[in-house]
Design a protein around this motif. Sequence first.
Motif, PDB file in Angstrom:
ATOM      1  N   LEU B 239      70.456 -11.939 -14.376  1.00 27.13           N
ATOM      2  CA  LEU B 239      69.143 -11.314 -14.311  1.00 27.13           C
ATOM      3  C   LEU B 239      68.151 -12.227 -13.599  1.00 27.13           C
ATOM      4  O   LEU B 239      67.277 -11.767 -12.874  1.00 27.13           O
ATOM      5  CB  LEU B 239      68.680 -11.053 -15.751  1.00 27.13           C
ATOM      6  CG  LEU B 239      67.577 -10.060 -15.977  1.00 27.13           C
ATOM      7  CD1 LEU B 239      67.871  -8.786 -15.246  1.00 27.13           C
ATOM      8  CD2 LEU B 239      67.454  -9.793 -17.462  1.00 27.13           C
ATOM      9  N   SER B 240      68.280 -13.534 -13.815  1.00 27.00           N
ATOM     10  CA  SER B 240      67.334 -14.440 -13.176  1.00 27.00           C
ATOM     11  C   SER B 240      67.873 -14.954 -11.856  1.00 27.00           C
ATOM     12  O   SER B 240      67.151 -15.566 -11.084  1.00 27.00           O
ATOM     13  CB  SER B 240      67.000 -15.601 -14.113  1.00 27.00           C
ATOM     14  OG  SER B 240      68.156 -16.316 -14.417  1.00 27.00           O
ATOM     15  N   TYR B 243      68.893 -10.416  -7.378  1.00 25.46           N
ATOM     16  CA  TYR B 243      68.037  -9.248  -7.445  1.00 25.46           C
ATOM     17  C   TYR B 243      68.851  -8.002  -7.782  1.00 25.46           C
ATOM     18  O   TYR B 243      68.359  -7.085  -8.424  1.00 25.46           O
ATOM     19  CB  TYR B 243      67.273  -9.049  -6.145  1.00 25.46           C
ATOM     20  CG  TYR B 243      66.379  -7.868  -6.299  1.00 25.46           C
ATOM     21  CD1 TYR B 243      65.366  -7.904  -7.249  1.00 25.46           C
ATOM     22  CD2 TYR B 243      66.580  -6.702  -5.592  1.00 25.46           C
ATOM     23  CE1 TYR B 243      64.563  -6.820  -7.477  1.00 25.46           C
ATOM     24  CE2 TYR B 243      65.774  -5.608  -5.806  1.00 25.46           C
ATOM     25  CZ  TYR B 243      64.768  -5.668  -6.751  1.00 25.46           C
ATOM     26  OH  TYR B 243      63.990  -4.577  -6.980  1.00 25.46           O
ATOM     27  N   ARG B 245      70.617  -5.669  -9.798  1.00 25.14           N
ATOM     28  CA  ARG B 245      70.662  -5.577 -11.256  1.00 25.14           C
ATOM     29  C   ARG B 245      71.959  -4.990 -11.783  1.00 25.14           C
ATOM     30  O   ARG B 245      72.132  -4.888 -12.990  1.00 25.14           O
ATOM     31  CB  ARG B 245      69.512  -4.714 -11.770  1.00 25.14           C
ATOM     32  CG  ARG B 245      68.142  -5.151 -11.336  1.00 25.14           C
ATOM     33  CD  ARG B 245      67.853  -6.545 -11.796  1.00 25.14           C
ATOM     34  NE  ARG B 245      66.424  -6.822 -11.828  1.00 25.14           N
ATOM     35  CZ  ARG B 245      65.923  -8.034 -11.877  1.00 25.14           C
ATOM     36  NH1 ARG B 245      66.727  -9.078 -11.878  1.00 25.14           N
ATOM     37  NH2 ARG B 245      64.638  -8.223 -11.932  1.00 25.14           N
ATOM     38  N   VAL B 401      62.182  -4.164 -18.091  1.00 30.57           N
ATOM     39  CA  VAL B 401      61.771  -4.530 -16.733  1.00 30.57           C
ATOM     40  C   VAL B 401      62.021  -3.353 -15.802  1.00 30.57           C
ATOM     41  O   VAL B 401      61.152  -2.949 -15.022  1.00 30.57           O
ATOM     42  CB  VAL B 401      62.541  -5.771 -16.244  1.00 30.57           C
ATOM     43  CG1 VAL B 401      62.437  -5.906 -14.745  1.00 30.57           C
ATOM     44  CG2 VAL B 401      62.008  -7.023 -16.912  1.00 30.57           C
ATOM     45  N   LEU B 402      63.204  -2.770 -15.906  1.00 33.03           N
ATOM     46  CA  LEU B 402      63.562  -1.690 -14.998  1.00 33.03           C
ATOM     47  C   LEU B 402      62.742  -0.431 -15.266  1.00 33.03           C
ATOM     48  O   LEU B 402      62.214   0.195 -14.360  1.00 33.03           O
ATOM     49  CB  LEU B 402      65.056  -1.369 -15.135  1.00 33.03           C
ATOM     50  CG  LEU B 402      66.009  -2.492 -14.713  1.00 33.03           C
ATOM     51  CD1 LEU B 402      67.431  -2.135 -15.058  1.00 33.03           C
ATOM     52  CD2 LEU B 402      65.876  -2.770 -13.231  1.00 33.03           C
ATOM     53  N   ASN B 405      58.498  -0.902 -15.127  1.00 30.35           N
ATOM     54  CA  ASN B 405      57.975  -1.105 -13.780  1.00 30.35           C
ATOM     55  C   ASN B 405      58.072   0.165 -12.953  1.00 30.35           C
ATOM     56  O   ASN B 405      57.280   0.412 -12.062  1.00 30.35           O
ATOM     57  CB  ASN B 405      58.725  -2.245 -13.102  1.00 30.35           C
ATOM     58  CG  ASN B 405      57.842  -2.948 -12.100  1.00 30.35           C
ATOM     59  OD1 ASN B 405      56.633  -2.776 -12.117  1.00 30.35           O
ATOM     60  ND2 ASN B 405      58.443  -3.703 -11.215  1.00 30.35           N
ATOM     61  N   PRO B 409      53.939   1.479 -14.695  1.00 31.91           N
ATOM     62  CA  PRO B 409      53.613   0.191 -14.062  1.00 31.91           C
ATOM     63  C   PRO B 409      52.376  -0.487 -14.658  1.00 31.91           C
ATOM     64  O   PRO B 409      52.275  -1.704 -14.610  1.00 31.91           O
ATOM     65  CB  PRO B 409      53.379   0.566 -12.595  1.00 31.91           C
ATOM     66  CG  PRO B 409      53.250   2.029 -12.559  1.00 31.91           C
ATOM     67  CD  PRO B 409      53.994   2.576 -13.726  1.00 31.91           C
ATOM     68  N   PHE B 410      51.462   0.311 -15.248  1.00 36.28           N
ATOM     69  CA  PHE B 410      50.263  -0.333 -15.800  1.00 36.28           C
ATOM     70  C   PHE B 410      50.578  -1.185 -17.027  1.00 36.28           C
ATOM     71  O   PHE B 410      49.835  -2.066 -17.390  1.00 36.28           O
ATOM     72  CB  PHE B 410      49.207   0.734 -16.152  1.00 36.28           C
ATOM     73  CG  PHE B 410      49.701   1.757 -17.135  1.00 36.28           C
ATOM     74  CD1 PHE B 410      49.519   1.558 -18.492  1.00 36.28           C
ATOM     75  CD2 PHE B 410      50.373   2.897 -16.687  1.00 36.28           C
ATOM     76  CE1 PHE B 410      49.985   2.488 -19.400  1.00 36.28           C
ATOM     77  CE2 PHE B 410      50.839   3.822 -17.601  1.00 36.28           C
ATOM     78  CZ  PHE B 410      50.662   3.624 -18.953  1.00 36.28           C
ATOM     79  N   TYR B 412      53.377  -2.965 -17.228  1.00 36.35           N
ATOM     80  CA  TYR B 412      54.163  -4.105 -16.774  1.00 36.35           C
ATOM     81  C   TYR B 412      53.281  -5.345 -16.705  1.00 36.35           C
ATOM     82  O   TYR B 412      52.112  -5.265 -16.347  1.00 36.35           O
ATOM     83  CB  TYR B 412      54.750  -3.799 -15.394  1.00 36.35           C
ATOM     84  CG  TYR B 412      55.639  -4.882 -14.876  1.00 36.35           C
ATOM     85  CD1 TYR B 412      56.958  -4.948 -15.249  1.00 36.35           C
ATOM     86  CD2 TYR B 412      55.132  -5.862 -14.043  1.00 36.35           C
ATOM     87  CE1 TYR B 412      57.773  -5.960 -14.801  1.00 36.35           C
ATOM     88  CE2 TYR B 412      55.926  -6.881 -13.588  1.00 36.35           C
ATOM     89  CZ  TYR B 412      57.247  -6.918 -13.970  1.00 36.35           C
ATOM     90  OH  TYR B 412      58.051  -7.938 -13.527  1.00 36.35           O
ATOM     91  N   ALA B 413      53.866  -6.492 -17.044  1.00 36.29           N
ATOM     92  CA  ALA B 413      53.143  -7.766 -16.988  1.00 36.29           C
ATOM     93  C   ALA B 413      51.889  -7.770 -17.861  1.00 36.29           C
ATOM     94  O   ALA B 413      50.908  -8.400 -17.543  1.00 36.29           O
ATOM     95  CB  ALA B 413      52.773  -8.139 -15.558  1.00 36.29           C
ATOM     96  N   LEU B 492      61.702 -13.491 -20.300  1.00 36.67           N
ATOM     97  CA  LEU B 492      61.843 -12.619 -19.144  1.00 36.67           C
ATOM     98  C   LEU B 492      60.663 -11.666 -18.980  1.00 36.67           C
ATOM     99  O   LEU B 492      60.384 -11.220 -17.884  1.00 36.67           O
ATOM    100  CB  LEU B 492      63.144 -11.823 -19.252  1.00 36.67           C
ATOM    101  CG  LEU B 492      64.403 -12.663 -19.064  1.00 36.67           C
ATOM    102  CD1 LEU B 492      65.640 -11.910 -19.512  1.00 36.67           C
ATOM    103  CD2 LEU B 492      64.542 -13.072 -17.607  1.00 36.67           C
ATOM    104  N   LEU B 493      59.973 -11.345 -20.064  1.00 40.06           N
ATOM    105  CA  LEU B 493      58.943 -10.300 -19.979  1.00 40.06           C
ATOM    106  C   LEU B 493      57.522 -10.840 -19.974  1.00 40.06           C
ATOM    107  O   LEU B 493      56.596 -10.131 -19.623  1.00 40.06           O
ATOM    108  CB  LEU B 493      59.087  -9.327 -21.158  1.00 40.06           C
ATOM    109  CG  LEU B 493      60.350  -8.477 -21.175  1.00 40.06           C
ATOM    110  CD1 LEU B 493      60.440  -7.675 -22.463  1.00 40.06           C
ATOM    111  CD2 LEU B 493      60.365  -7.528 -19.986  1.00 40.06           C
TER     112      LEU B 493
END
Lengths: 365, 543
Positions: B239-240, B243, B245, B401-402, B405, B409-410, B412-413, B492-493
């Motif tokens: 995963l890291s 790219y 997946r 993540v998948l 995003n 998307p809002f 995400y992160a 990861l998140l």
Amino acid sequence: MKNSRKLTILLFVMMMLVSACGGGNTVSGEDAAVTEPALPVGTEAPVVVADESVAGDLVIYSGRSETLVQPVLDAFQAAYPNVNILLKSGSNSELANALIEEKANPQADVFITTEIFTVQSMYQQDVFQSYRPAAADQLPAEFIGPEDSWVGITRRARVIMYNTELLGADEVPTSIFELTDPKWKGQIAAAGSTNGGMQAQIAAMSQLLGEEATQEWLTGMIANEVTFFGGHTDVRKAVGAGEFKIGLVNHYYYYLQLAEGSPVGVVFPDQGEGEIGLITNATAAGIVQGSKNLSAAQAFIDFLLSPEGQELFAELNYEYPLIPGVALHPEVQSLDEYRLADVNVADAALNLDATLNLIETVGLP
Amino acid sequence: MQRWKNFLQIPKRINISPRLLLAAGLVALFVAIPLVYIFFRAFTGGADVWIRLLQTRILKLLANTLLLTAAVTCGATFVGVSMAFLTERTNLPGRHLFRWMLALPLAIPAYIGGIVHLTLLRPRGGVIPQLLENWFGQPVPTPSPLGFWGAAFILTLFTYPYVYLLSGAAFRSLNASLEEAARTFGRNNWRTIWEVTLPALRPGLTAGALLVALDILSEYGTVALLRYETFSSAIFVQLSGRYDRSAASILSGILITIAIIILWGELRLQGQARYTQMDSQWRPASLLPLNRWKIPALLLVLLVVSASLLVPVFVLGYWSLTALLDPETLSSIMRSGSQTFGDYIWHSLWSSALAALIAVVLSLPVALLSVRYPSKLSKAISRFTQIGYAIPGVVVALSLVLLVNQFLPFLYATPLIVVMAYVLRHMPQAIRASESALNQLSPSMEEASRTLGRTSLQTIFQVILPLILPGLMAGASLVFLTSLKELPATLLLRPAGFDTLAVRVWIWAAEGFYIQAAPAALLLVLASALPLYFLLRREQIFK
């Protein structure tokens, strides 16, 4: 049990207090763990007038060891007190993947890596936007990304460090290919497959020697019972403590260990006739497309290439500054004395993928 | 922790409430989406990736993972049962104190215990090998904490409390008459234990062992630290590292399949574990005199307590003190970017607390449905929502993540995605706690409330909730406790600047800076000890 409960709560409260106090008074800039005889930030560097016009959150994704980048962030913070730095540390590849994932929904402003393959591959994936800092004209051409997508910051060399109490200077291998010699079985430490420096070395070797020879070297290292650590700090400490005779590291890890008073020596390998030359790489940074704080991101890149930023990397971390005129740390041997391996980064993405396949095939830990 | 009491009330068959069913169904859907998505990605992963993985990785990972899971499960069962036996059924000196000390390692995440033991035992460079070398003047071979045996040893040390707590409760609730009968038929003490006591404990024990097995399957930090590759760590690297997946999805699909098989076994046993004893005849079984075994038994317990609790806490305390007293180290651990140590504590606390709250709220409709309206459907929903036990943190992270995003998307992160991962992963604990709390509440209370003119929603808020609040708190504490130590999903998140204590421990320790990692690790342990203390008190195990 009553007493122990009180004690637990008391301890907890004390820790909270200590941390709260400590959190408030941390303006001094150096990092103790890596830099024993550290220079306080600002004593040598020219006094910077704080620029308050640049403000807001600056999101930095950094593949560099946090101890090595935080002093520079502190100095930047001192120069731009209104910027709120949000740092995400991880491996180069982890953050690169996050950047690709986030292309439609960008989060980061700046990406810093420990080697050039990753930034070049990010350029190929359209992650970066162009920015040419004023200092770029002073950079050697190979350290500026195509379309000004990224800039190199400092240079480092892959060296062999050894414990001088266990090994005489004449016994040390002078080539990385001697590391697969069975006489060193179980006596070598190196960083493992998740480490950016190691990945870049494998990528560089594949390019110089071809995949087959590189695979042979890797299987030789594994067969020689090399101990692969998560990072180079473990390697340098283990060699310094005499756990291993030899370590394969970036050059500054040798100097950091030397500064801690350990009996260590260094060899800049592969200088002989017909050998590949010293493998070097550079840290690099670029501004992410869709950055929400362009002024802060540009100020940060400028700062990394400013004499003050370059001096911090050179002084605190023994790296080779890329801007001419910034002095090397007095103890560091100049790269001019050595023949460097000629590595081309143009096909970086291809290289990285092949490198990961190679790592999986040989089962590098 | 279940209470093995059979409940004599037969719930009245009322028509199932559509609103409740809808709510519970939505919760199940929330849990199902990541799972279904991972399977979808795994099976559409592309033949070439499957072939590459089959050729290079899958068999080795499968062997590594199953071997470690089996070894730790056996080790934890052995240590847990023997410790429970010694503290509950023998006249071991200091057993009341040891009861506590044997349960407390639950507050120490295995990767933190691993950091401590790695520093102590690392071949050649560790504290103990170096002491021995100075002592004898030459290197003395010591067991290495790295690789399979090291990982098995360290994970056993920090997972046996699951088995210990379950079997301790079982030992205590066992009726004296059972063993007395065995002795009447001529069995001596030890044969009674072997032939009567242990078999009677088996359902509870197996359930505990399977919980350990699920824990090991999802373990990332310890195996990464000790460089033993399992599915979880390989997924993290994929995963890291890449790219693409599909490889990570394929490995995740296989890992979840193994976990679901184990979870299925555990759920089946949970059902059977309702061991029936008539309360009216219950007497505690008598204590076994240890006699000449007293000293060896005491030493054994001391050894386990030292390795799993005293040494780690002492070492972390010593390192923390070293770090706090050295101004340069102190200043380096206090900041990352513009964030300070206080921020890490705050991030850890609020994200785990919010996850606990959400998990408990979401668990309510599921628990109400399965307890008050027992049917095949409600039972299936309840079982299904426990799937989180089988989804390792790194897989939850991958799916979020998948998914997020792409579709949200809002979100995400933001820290909320981290909280969401905690909820998905730890909700089963809240559901079990809520179900067990509701099980102990007589439906006649609700009937009285309805008779007195309250609507069903009013009944829930004014009658049921206040009565089961302590049980819900227990569930919340469990979710809080496990979220606090969650490492791979957080790594990861996390958005930039949202480092938690667990992340800080990892960032320092992965680089080999153990002293710098210690203050955050110690705080994490102390912050976990508080809810754990509350839980242990509540379980009435400890008086």
